[in-house]
Design a protein around this motif. Structure first.
Motif, PDB file in Angstrom:
ATOM      1  N   THR A 107       0.843  -1.203   0.000  1.00 57.48           N
ATOM      2  CA  THR A 107       0.000   0.000   0.000  1.00 57.48           C
ATOM      3  C   THR A 107       0.877   1.252   0.000  1.00 57.48           C
ATOM      4  O   THR A 107       0.505   2.279  -0.528  1.00 57.48           O
ATOM      5  CB  THR A 107      -0.933   0.040   1.218  1.00 57.48           C
ATOM      6  OG1 THR A 107      -0.152   0.124   2.414  1.00 57.48           O
ATOM      7  CG2 THR A 107      -1.831  -1.186   1.245  1.00 57.48           C
ATOM      8  N   HIS A 108       2.014   1.163   0.670  1.00 58.62           N
ATOM      9  CA  HIS A 108       3.031   2.220   0.636  1.00 58.62           C
ATOM     10  C   HIS A 108       4.334   1.575   1.090  1.00 58.62           C
ATOM     11  O   HIS A 108       4.376   0.358   1.312  1.00 58.62           O
ATOM     12  CB  HIS A 108       2.636   3.437   1.467  1.00 58.62           C
ATOM     13  CG  HIS A 108       2.394   3.194   2.932  1.00 58.62           C
ATOM     14  ND1 HIS A 108       1.463   2.300   3.392  1.00 58.62           N
ATOM     15  CD2 HIS A 108       2.961   3.728   4.044  1.00 58.62           C
ATOM     16  CE1 HIS A 108       1.461   2.307   4.727  1.00 58.62           C
ATOM     17  NE2 HIS A 108       2.370   3.164   5.149  1.00 58.62           N
ATOM     18  N   LEU A 109       5.405   2.361   1.208  1.00 55.55           N
ATOM     19  CA  LEU A 109       6.725   1.745   1.395  1.00 55.55           C
ATOM     20  C   LEU A 109       7.316   1.966   2.785  1.00 55.55           C
ATOM     21  O   LEU A 109       8.524   1.802   2.977  1.00 55.55           O
ATOM     22  CB  LEU A 109       7.687   2.253   0.305  1.00 55.55           C
ATOM     23  CG  LEU A 109       7.306   1.792  -1.114  1.00 55.55           C
ATOM     24  CD1 LEU A 109       8.211   2.463  -2.155  1.00 55.55           C
ATOM     25  CD2 LEU A 109       7.382   0.267  -1.250  1.00 55.55           C
ATOM     26  N   HIS A 110       6.507   2.317   3.782  1.00 54.38           N
ATOM     27  CA  HIS A 110       7.030   2.366   5.147  1.00 54.38           C
ATOM     28  C   HIS A 110       7.540   0.972   5.530  1.00 54.38           C
ATOM     29  O   HIS A 110       6.979  -0.045   5.101  1.00 54.38           O
ATOM     30  CB  HIS A 110       5.938   2.830   6.118  1.00 54.38           C
ATOM     31  CG  HIS A 110       5.661   4.309   6.010  1.00 54.38           C
ATOM     32  ND1 HIS A 110       4.548   4.909   6.537  1.00 54.38           N
ATOM     33  CD2 HIS A 110       6.394   5.305   5.425  1.00 54.38           C
ATOM     34  CE1 HIS A 110       4.594   6.216   6.304  1.00 54.38           C
ATOM     35  NE2 HIS A 110       5.701   6.479   5.628  1.00 54.38           N
ATOM     36  N   PHE A 111       8.580   0.949   6.358  1.00 58.12           N
ATOM     37  CA  PHE A 111       9.290  -0.313   6.606  1.00 58.12           C
ATOM     38  C   PHE A 111       8.421  -1.401   7.213  1.00 58.12           C
ATOM     39  O   PHE A 111       8.726  -2.587   7.089  1.00 58.12           O
ATOM     40  CB  PHE A 111      10.526  -0.075   7.489  1.00 58.12           C
ATOM     41  CG  PHE A 111      10.193   0.251   8.924  1.00 58.12           C
ATOM     42  CD1 PHE A 111       9.972  -0.770   9.849  1.00 58.12           C
ATOM     43  CD2 PHE A 111      10.087   1.563   9.353  1.00 58.12           C
ATOM     44  CE1 PHE A 111       9.645  -0.474  11.166  1.00 58.12           C
ATOM     45  CE2 PHE A 111       9.775   1.869  10.668  1.00 58.12           C
ATOM     46  CZ  PHE A 111       9.538   0.848  11.580  1.00 58.12           C
ATOM     47  N   ASP A 112       7.316  -0.995   7.882  1.00 58.50           N
ATOM     48  CA  ASP A 112       6.449  -1.990   8.512  1.00 58.50           C
ATOM     49  C   ASP A 112       5.366  -2.493   7.558  1.00 58.50           C
ATOM     50  O   ASP A 112       4.427  -3.167   7.979  1.00 58.50           O
ATOM     51  CB  ASP A 112       5.826  -1.417   9.808  1.00 58.50           C
ATOM     52  CG  ASP A 112       5.120  -0.086   9.587  1.00 58.50           C
ATOM     53  OD1 ASP A 112       5.469   0.626   8.631  1.00 58.50           O
ATOM     54  OD2 ASP A 112       4.219   0.236  10.380  1.00 58.50           O
ATOM     55  N   HIS A 113       5.496  -2.161   6.282  1.00 53.99           N
ATOM     56  CA  HIS A 113       4.523  -2.612   5.281  1.00 53.99           C
ATOM     57  C   HIS A 113       5.153  -3.410   4.148  1.00 53.99           C
ATOM     58  O   HIS A 113       4.449  -4.063   3.393  1.00 53.99           O
ATOM     59  CB  HIS A 113       3.761  -1.410   4.701  1.00 53.99           C
ATOM     60  CG  HIS A 113       2.850  -0.775   5.702  1.00 53.99           C
ATOM     61  ND1 HIS A 113       1.487  -0.941   5.692  1.00 53.99           N
ATOM     62  CD2 HIS A 113       3.122  -0.021   6.799  1.00 53.99           C
ATOM     63  CE1 HIS A 113       0.949  -0.299   6.722  1.00 53.99           C
ATOM     64  NE2 HIS A 113       1.920   0.273   7.404  1.00 53.99           N
ATOM     65  N   CYS A 114       6.476  -3.341   4.013  1.00 59.47           N
ATOM     66  CA  CYS A 114       7.096  -4.003   2.856  1.00 59.47           C
ATOM     67  C   CYS A 114       8.382  -4.744   3.237  1.00 59.47           C
ATOM     68  O   CYS A 114       9.202  -5.040   2.372  1.00 59.47           O
ATOM     69  CB  CYS A 114       7.372  -2.989   1.747  1.00 59.47           C
ATOM     70  SG  CYS A 114       8.452  -1.627   2.239  1.00 59.47           S
ATOM     71  N   GLY A 189      -3.245  11.025   2.543  1.00 61.19           N
ATOM     72  CA  GLY A 189      -3.377  11.444   3.937  1.00 61.19           C
ATOM     73  C   GLY A 189      -2.198  10.934   4.747  1.00 61.19           C
ATOM     74  O   GLY A 189      -1.354  11.691   5.188  1.00 61.19           O
ATOM     75  N   HIS A 190      -2.155   9.612   4.930  1.00 59.24           N
ATOM     76  CA  HIS A 190      -1.014   9.029   5.653  1.00 59.24           C
ATOM     77  C   HIS A 190       0.265   9.375   4.896  1.00 59.24           C
ATOM     78  O   HIS A 190       1.218   9.895   5.459  1.00 59.24           O
ATOM     79  CB  HIS A 190      -1.211   7.529   5.789  1.00 59.24           C
ATOM     80  CG  HIS A 190      -0.114   6.835   6.528  1.00 59.24           C
ATOM     81  ND1 HIS A 190       0.176   7.106   7.840  1.00 59.24           N
ATOM     82  CD2 HIS A 190       0.783   5.904   6.126  1.00 59.24           C
ATOM     83  CE1 HIS A 190       1.197   6.369   8.218  1.00 59.24           C
ATOM     84  NE2 HIS A 190       1.596   5.633   7.199  1.00 59.24           N
ATOM     85  N   THR A 191       0.284   9.040   3.611  1.00 57.47           N
ATOM     86  CA  THR A 191       1.266   9.604   2.682  1.00 57.47           C
ATOM     87  C   THR A 191       0.449  10.134   1.493  1.00 57.47           C
ATOM     88  O   THR A 191      -0.750   9.864   1.402  1.00 57.47           O
ATOM     89  CB  THR A 191       2.301   8.569   2.185  1.00 57.47           C
ATOM     90  OG1 THR A 191       1.645   7.618   1.337  1.00 57.47           O
ATOM     91  CG2 THR A 191       2.977   7.847   3.347  1.00 57.47           C
ATOM     92  N   SER A 210      -5.319  -0.189   4.897  1.00 57.53           N
ATOM     93  CA  SER A 210      -3.967   0.200   5.302  1.00 57.53           C
ATOM     94  C   SER A 210      -3.996   1.306   6.358  1.00 57.53           C
ATOM     95  O   SER A 210      -4.874   1.321   7.214  1.00 57.53           O
ATOM     96  CB  SER A 210      -3.133   0.599   4.079  1.00 57.53           C
ATOM     97  OG  SER A 210      -1.784   0.770   4.454  1.00 57.53           O
ATOM     98  N   ASP A 211      -3.052   2.228   6.313  1.00 56.27           N
ATOM     99  CA  ASP A 211      -2.892   3.198   7.399  1.00 56.27           C
ATOM    100  C   ASP A 211      -3.903   4.346   7.356  1.00 56.27           C
ATOM    101  O   ASP A 211      -3.800   5.279   8.153  1.00 56.27           O
ATOM    102  CB  ASP A 211      -1.462   3.750   7.406  1.00 56.27           C
ATOM    103  CG  ASP A 211      -0.504   2.772   8.060  1.00 56.27           C
ATOM    104  OD1 ASP A 211      -0.987   1.815   8.706  1.00 56.27           O
ATOM    105  OD2 ASP A 211       0.718   2.950   7.927  1.00 56.27           O
ATOM    106  N   LEU A 212      -4.877   4.272   6.460  1.00 56.99           N
ATOM    107  CA  LEU A 212      -5.964   5.257   6.560  1.00 56.99           C
ATOM    108  C   LEU A 212      -6.795   4.968   7.819  1.00 56.99           C
ATOM    109  O   LEU A 212      -7.232   5.892   8.501  1.00 56.99           O
ATOM    110  CB  LEU A 212      -6.858   5.215   5.316  1.00 56.99           C
ATOM    111  CG  LEU A 212      -7.975   6.268   5.295  1.00 56.99           C
ATOM    112  CD1 LEU A 212      -7.413   7.683   5.258  1.00 56.99           C
ATOM    113  CD2 LEU A 212      -8.899   6.051   4.097  1.00 56.99           C
TER     114      LEU A 212
END
Ligand SMILES: [Zn+2]
Length: 281
Positions: A107-114, A189-191, A210-212
């Protein structure tokens, strides 16, 4: 294990374990007297946070959404967050091998997602899922590469750059159907370029939001995280999401909920948002 079906698709949640985040940052501008009724903090004010990946079996393809923290965190990062690294073990226990995965969506590339996108193979970083095609938004990757002081700690390039170099990761520009019944839609929003994954089969829908809306405790439109780069847009994106998901009864999948990974978010008789749990099967 959490498993359900949406039409002809089978959905299974696999956890990479849990990790700890500061409760204040997890709930942004919401005072602790309010959020601690929903999530208990430890003596360091940290809350236990889930890392839920979703495997969708369409019958033709196996699509893995999000890959947790993985096992490549530095010692310093591990001190802050821990490094549970359980995803592959849980998948293995359920008979799912890395080779079985056809598609990976971040969903995005923050370290806790990929984090499990790649693994260290002696000296080289290689794809964990060798046959898979990976997808993320191009704008997210561009932001990650620019290494802004505000959030560069969240981006670890070896989770994605090796895949882009080999052409295994495709960079998307906006909404797209990835395979029949599975599409991505950007919810800023989150990114600025975070994408949700919408799963549709047999006239039913689920959404990995995801982080929404990271947990059931964040369903209120004003309960955003301090990590959100654009908190005003988070509110607008939540409104937009609920305007479709509530009337159409979408199942919402939460990335960071350590207890229930999914629920139907509805309005009760007073108009308050409530998360109705899904009966386990
Ligand atoms: Zn994030």
């Amino acid at each position: 294990m959490h498993r359900t079906t949406i039409g002809d698709f089978e959905l299974t949640v696999f956890s990479d374990g849990t990790y700890f985040l500061d409760g204040g940052t997890f709930f942004g501008v919401i005072p602790k007297v309010m959020w601690e009724k929903k999530m208990r903090a430890d003596e360091k004010n940290r809350v236990r946070t889930g890392l839920n990946s979703l495997l969708v079996r369409t019958g033709e393809r196996n699509v893995l959404i999000e890959t947790g923290i993985g096992n490549k965190l530095s010692e310093r990062m591990t001190k802050f967050y821990g490094q549970p690294a359980e995803l592959l073990d849980h998948m293995h226990a359920a008979g799912v091998a890395p080779d079985d995965i056809d598609i990976v969506i971040n969903t995005h590339l923050h370290f806790d997602h990929c984090g499990w996108n790649t693994v260290l193979d002696t000296e080289r970083v290689v794809a964990t899922f060798p046959r898979a095609k990976y997808f993320v938004q191009e704008g997210e990757w561009q932001h990650a590469r620019r290494q802004f002081a505000r959030d560069r700690i969240s981006y670890i390039s070896e989770n994605y750059d090796p895949l882009i170099e080999t052409g295994q990761m495709e960079l998307l520009r906006g909404s797209r159907e990835i395979v029949p019944g599975i599409s991505v839609q950007v919810f800023p929003g989150h990114t600025a370029h975070m994408q949700a994954v919408i799963i549709e089969s047999g006239a039913r829908k689920a959404c990995y939001i995801s982080d929404l809306i990271p947990t059931r405790a964040h369903i209120d439109i004003t309960w955003g995280m301090a990590f959100d780069l654009f908190p005003v847009e988070t509110i607008e994106s939540k409104k937009k999401y609920y305007s479709e998901s509530i009337p159409q009864k979408w199942l919402t999948v939460f990335t960071h909920d350590p207890g229930q990974p999914w629920a139907y978010v509805e309005r009760d008789a007073q108009g308050q948002l409530v998360a109705q749990p899904l009966p386990e099967i």
